[in-house]
Write an enzyme that holds these catalytic residues in place. Structure first.
Site, PDB file in Angstrom:
ATOM      1  CB  THR A 195      -7.924  -0.314   6.790  1.00 55.54           C
ATOM      2  OG1 THR A 195      -7.506   0.302   5.578  1.00 55.54           O
ATOM      3  CG2 THR A 195      -9.395  -0.478   6.631  1.00 55.54           C
ATOM      4  CB  ALA A 196      -3.164   2.854   7.653  1.00 57.73           C
ATOM      5  CG  ASP A 233      -1.993  -0.953   1.149  1.00 63.45           C
ATOM      6  OD1 ASP A 233      -2.320  -1.634  -0.218  1.00 63.45           O
ATOM      7  OD2 ASP A 233      -2.742  -0.964   2.194  1.00 63.45           O
ATOM      8  N   GLY A 234       2.071   1.237   0.576  1.00 69.60           N
ATOM      9  CA  GLY A 234       2.920   2.565   0.816  1.00 69.60           C
ATOM     10  C   GLY A 234       3.215   2.908  -0.588  1.00 69.60           C
ATOM     11  CG  ASP A 245       2.749   7.536  23.404  1.00 64.27           C
ATOM     12  OD1 ASP A 245       2.922   8.194  24.575  1.00 64.27           O
ATOM     13  OD2 ASP A 245       2.912   6.497  23.247  1.00 64.27           O
ATOM     14  CG  ASN A 296      -3.186   5.451   4.311  1.00 64.80           C
ATOM     15  OD1 ASN A 296      -4.259   5.455   3.557  1.00 64.80           O
ATOM     16  ND2 ASN A 296      -2.510   4.665   4.732  1.00 64.80           N
ATOM     17  CG  ASP A 297      -2.034   8.020   8.369  1.00 65.81           C
ATOM     18  OD1 ASP A 297      -0.946   8.463   8.062  1.00 65.81           O
ATOM     19  OD2 ASP A 297      -2.265   6.890   8.780  1.00 65.81           O
ATOM     20  CG  LEU A 352      -7.789  -1.433  12.039  1.00 63.28           C
ATOM     21  CD1 LEU A 352      -9.173  -1.466  12.641  1.00 63.28           C
ATOM     22  CD2 LEU A 352      -7.565  -2.404  10.919  1.00 63.28           C
ATOM     23  CB  SER A 353      -2.505  -0.305  14.507  1.00 65.24           C
ATOM     24  OG  SER A 353      -2.494  -0.988  13.248  1.00 65.24           O
TER      25      SER A 353
END
Length: 284
Positions: A182-183, A67-68, A171, A141-142, A186-187
């Site tokens: 979903t990246a 995806d990157g 943090d 993405n973000d 999500l984690s």
């Protein structure tokens, strides 16, 4: 479509074998295709691509990697009037959905325009210091604001449309598009959104409280994140990451401004399977 560009990650596409398979297949079927290796041989990092190096009139950019690779290609080549699609040589592959053993059938659909296009919203992020923009980027993405090498948590004052939402002790903070849900989002315990929806997700990273949760904001919202004082004087190590690679060192008092970008990324959808089924298959 007949005019293609392949952007490949030579770490995952050894000797550009898949890239040449794709290029040869397209040429045999009366199309044109150029190949770009997106890895800098000297540094091992992703190259910053320019639309100027892509053939004029390119209709489709095919990425090979994870995806990157697709993220970097979409961000760097967004000025092209092209659709993007990815061959997955990574792990989960929410963006790069074509598996290597499906290349021929996928190319047939692309060559014969048997696909539909999803418009994916992007985010514009600006870092302001002393009321001046010192860094700017557009992401698919973000945008991740993080303590970096600083061991202590940081205070983040968050404003939405000029009104203070609250102060997060954490943090870091993730500002995600639906595509990026979903990246890292999500984690970090954030919600999953349909990639073709339009919203902004704010998710704290390891917040120092039991009450902090993700917040879903409107695509029209203007968000500001003000960076609190560094807890280790003279050791400013905090960072803002834009789609993982555009990393900028931030300091106390910096303000990161986030809003929907003017441009969107066009993703070619070949697989007719549902997004929910893909979530189930990839995450179970």
């Amino acid at each position: 479509m007949k005019k293609f560009c392949v952007v490949t990650n030579s770490y995952k596409d050894k000797q550009l074998k898949i890239a040449h398979v794709i290029s040869d297949y397209i040429h045999v079927h009366n199309g044109t295709c150029m190949i770009i290796d997106n890895v800098d041989e000297e540094t091992g990092d992703f190259k910053i691509l320019s639309a100027d190096v892509v053939s004029e009139g390119t209709e489709c950019v095919i990425s090979i990697g994870g995806d990157g690779t697709l993220l970097h290609a979409a961000k760097d080549l967004n000025d092209l009037d092209a659709v993007f699609v990815g061959v997955n040589k990574g792990t989960l592959g929410f963006l790069a959905e074509i598996s290597p053993d499906e290349i021929s059938s996928a190319l047939d659909k692309l060559l014969n325009n048997q696909f539909h296009i999803e418009s994916r919203m992007m985010l514009q992020g600006d870092v302001r210091r002393d009321n001046k923009v010192v860094y700017s980027s557009v992401v698919l993405n973000d945008i991740v604001i993080h303590r970096g090498d600083e061991l202590a948590i940081t205070d983040y004052d968050v404003f939405v449309n000029g009104d203070m939402l609250g102060t997060y002790q954490a943090d870091g903070i993730i500002l995600s598009t639906p595509t990026g849900s979903t990246a890292y989002n999500l984690s970090a315990g954030g919600p999953v959104a349909r990639p073709d929806s339009h919203m902004i997700m704010l998710t704290p990273i390891c917040p120092h409280t039991l009450g902090n949760r993700s917040i879903i904001l409107s695509r029209s919202d203007k968000i500001e994140v003000r960076i609190g004082q560094c807890r280790t004087p003279n050791e400013e190590r905090r960072k803002a990451a834009f789609d993982g690679d555009g990393i900028f060192n931030i300091i106390s008092g910096d303000v990161i401004c986030i809003c929907e970008a003017e441009k969107a990324t066009k993703i070619a959808k070949i697989d007719e399977g549902s997004f929910l089924q893909a979530i189930k298959d990839k995450l179970n």
